[in-house]
Enzyme design. Structure first.
Site, PDB file in Angstrom:
ATOM      1  N   GLU A 397       0.781  -1.192   0.055  1.00 15.85           N
ATOM      2  CA  GLU A 397      -0.126   0.105   0.031  1.00 15.85           C
ATOM      3  C   GLU A 397       0.702   1.276  -0.167  1.00 15.85           C
ATOM      4  OE1 GLU A 397      -2.631  -3.313   1.006  1.00 15.85           O
ATOM      5  OE2 GLU A 397      -0.593  -2.712   2.037  1.00 15.85           O
ATOM      6  N   HIS A 464     -11.499  -5.985   8.538  1.00 19.29           N
ATOM      7  CA  HIS A 464     -12.087  -5.876   7.229  1.00 19.29           C
ATOM      8  C   HIS A 464     -13.613  -5.005   7.257  1.00 19.29           C
ATOM      9  CE1 HIS A 464      -9.677  -9.437   6.068  1.00 19.29           C
ATOM     10  NE2 HIS A 464      -9.778  -9.043   4.948  1.00 19.29           N
TER      11      HIS A 464
END
Length: 658
Positions: A397, A464
């Protein structure tokens, strides 16, 4: 030390010598000013000038260089005016950052230089994005980025090299191995015999150079750059040198064995090159003080002038308005036709229309190409726009966000899809310290959107399901939007992409396929920073955003006798406090609702502003309804208990009966 002049004539060698000497003369002057107390700090590159000067001379003037804080020679060789450099170091208005940053923490598009930030490593991924822009536009250029041997321990080093290798990007990663990262010696920094051995792990070439030999550096970088312009690929270069002085002058060098300093002083790049030129009868010894004096004739008056400049006069308007690049919502003609589509399809449609409109928009993310992303938002996009613009990324990322910034620096727009909003923490430094602060620091816009699939309701568990918008709403320089309806999802996404500032675009996963709405067919731009009154009322106001807006509407559907005004913020940074204040002044009661945890959630900011501006108008305390102060649990029953929706009924009863 052997100098091989090859085809360089005498005039060329003297020109190189002058470029090498100039930053040394400046540094020696800075050390005098430091001892006099006229400047406050200095990071010395004395003894390392051959790397910065030689490498910069090897690059073409229109190729980007990303230096570090010991690379004064990059700036002087690129002819950045000394007076502006001194103004920068002294925090004067004549500097590049208007007193907002120090040292070489700035960039200059005029000179194709992009400076570092204090977090060592992030600039390497920026080089990837810059190089990618050149490749996409068909420019045969190379990009040069500096780091130190200490920086090679950062994850950013690994991510940047890996991306460059996978994408065949023409980047020269130049490591200045100067022996110490502040006080940590190389034997405590890495176990490799040579740092270029790490190149093997990325499947790229590595080359070690004598960093104190300016001709060796110049020829090697020239050769590498010429080669990768024609056959794009990254190369790792390790330049062996030594840091003669402290990390910065206050640190000193007591941790360095004196014999080691003496050994490297004997290898001084300027003295060695002078001796070579004298031996070749190209330079006469009596010319050296003359050349130094000529430089001082330029340096001394500039110092006197800059030191007399007035201190910056603080101006609130200027400070606040320089955080973002000015942007107005694009003009557009609202389509007379529309259709009812799902929330996820509205996002897809907005992204597709933006890709068509902006030919230099590149989208990047894990599994977004052939696979179409884990939520299939970009399914079939590679058939429409090609794999060059719809790019699968390695799992990194920070590197990808940095590459997105680099694309923007080199004239592109970039959109990054986080696979899940939770994973953005791995790219945090790039977002909050690089993207967010760049326009404020030196006026460079960062045209990047980060798509953030967010929220609970799908039994995704702690990693998540997080609602992490508050991580970013407190960071000046980032814009944050959070649509609750399909039309807003499309319109805010198109506005975010059009906006030249970095935008965090939160999209709720539960709403993807569980919510439909009418969406105009053509271009649609929703103003960032403008709330919407979803339902008018008189008894109380509910302020919400994202999925929580639908909690409020469900509550009203089950209480048709209540007259409750519902405001959907839509944008969290900037946010529309005026619409909220006007509503609360009318109703006298307010509930702030969001999915994030209660403590420190964005609702606290909304509540504080209401309390400050509506105190005399309130008939009850400002109340909040949010999720529990725990991580998000996976079990459906536990998740339902966690979410603020479970407590909204009682919270509204308390508010209305107060």
């Amino acid at each position: 030390m052997i100098f091989d002049r090859k085809k360089l004539d005498d005039n060329a060698l003297i020109a190189i010598y002058k470029k090498l000497l100039y930053p040394r003369v400046i540094e020696e002057k800075m050390l005098v000013l430091l001892r006099q107390g006229r400047i406050g700090k200095w990071f010395s590159g004395i003894g390392q000038e051959a790397i910065a000067v030689g490498a910069t001379l090897a690059m073409q003037p229109d190729e980007y260089i990303l230096p570090m804080h010991r690379n004064l020679g990059v700036f002087t060789t690129r002819n950045v005016p000394f007076s502006r450099l001194l103004g920068q170091w002294q925090g004067k208005a004549s500097g590049y950052t208007k007193g907002r940053d120090r040292s070489f923490h700035f960039g200059s598009q005029e000179h194709k230089i992009i400076g570092m930030i204090s977090h060592l490593g992030p600039q390497m991924a920026l080089a990837d994005g810059i190089a990618l822009a050149d490749v996409l536009s068909g420019q045969k250029k190379a990009t040069l980025v500096f780091t130190g041997e200490g920086g090679t321990s950062e994850g950013d080093f690994h991510e940047a090299l890996n991306i460059a290798a996978v994408w065949n990007l023409p980047v020269i990663f130049l490591v200045e191995n100067n022996g110490y990262a502040l006080s940590t010696p190389t034997n405590e920094q890495y176990r490799a015999k040579k740092l270029i051995d790490k190149a093997l792990g990325y499947g790229i070439e590595g080359r070690q150079l004598n960093g104190n030999n300016i001709l060796e550096v110049y020829y090697a970088i020239s050769e590498i750059a010429a080669n990768i312009r024609q056959r794009p690929r990254p190369v790792l270069v390790e330049c062996m040198t030594f840091r003669i002085r402290g990390h910065e002058e206050a640190s000193g060098t007591k941790y360095v064995p004196p014999e080691l300093i003496s050994e490297w002083q004997d290898r001084d790049p300027i003295a060695k090159f002078e001796n070579f030129l004298i031996a070749e009868e190209i330079l006469r010894p009596e010319w050296i003080p003359y050349l130094r004096n000529e430089f001082l004739k330029e340096i001394d008056p500039a110092i006197d002038k800059v030191m007399l400049e007035k201190d910056i006069r603080p101006n609130l308007f200027t400070e606040i308005n320089d955080v973002y690049k000015p942007f107005a919502r694009p003009s557009f003609k609202l389509s007379p036709t529309s259709k009812v589509i799902r929330y996820i399809d509205a996002i897809r449609e907005g992204l597709m229309q933006a890709m068509t409109k902006h030919e230099k928009l590149v989208i990047m993310g894990q599994d977004i190409a052939e696979y179409g992303g884990v939520f299939k938002v970009t399914e079939n996009f590679i058939d429409l726009f090609g794999k060059e613009r719809v790019r699968n990324t390695p799992l990194c990322e920070s590197g990808v966000i940095g590459a997105a910034m680099g694309l923007s620096l080199n004239g592109y727009k970039a959109l990054v899809e986080m696979q899940f909003a939770d994973f953005v923490s791995s790219g945090f430094t790039q977002l909050v310290n690089n993207l967010a602060k760049t326009h404020y620091r030196w006026g460079q816009n960062v045209d990047v959107v980060i798509r953030m699939p967010t929220g609970a309701g799908t039994a995704g568990g702690p990693f998540h399901s997080q609602s992490n918008e508050a991580w970013f709403t407190k960071t000046p320089g980032l814009k944050v939007v959070y649509p609750a309806f399909p039309a807003d999802a499309k319109g805010l996404l198109m506005s975010a992409i059009a906006d030249p500032n970095p935008v965090m675009y939160f999209e709720h996963k539960y709403l993807y396929r569980n919510l439909t709405g009418e969406v105009p067919d053509g271009e649609l731009y929703i103003e960032i920073g403008k709330a919407r009154v979803v339902k008018k009322g008189t008894q109380a106001t509910i302020v919400a955003y994202g999925y929580a807006v639908h909690w409020a509407l469900e509550y009203l559907a089950s209480h048709p006798d209540k007259s409750i005004e519902v405001i959907d913020l839509r944008s969290l940074q900037p946010w529309d406090s005026q619409t909220v204040i006007a509503s609360v002044k009318k109703t006298g009661r307010v509930m702030v609702v969001h999915e994030d945890t209660l403590t420190g959630g964005f609702g606290a900011e909304v509540a504080a502003v209401i309390a400050e501006n509506c105190f005399k108008d309130l008939e009850a305390p400002v109340m909040r309804c949010a999720s529990l102060d725990t991580p998000v649990p996976m079990d459906k029953g536990l998740e339902n208990q966690f979410l603020g929706k479970a407590r909204l009924e009682k919270a509204m009863e308390k508010l209305l009966n107060y």
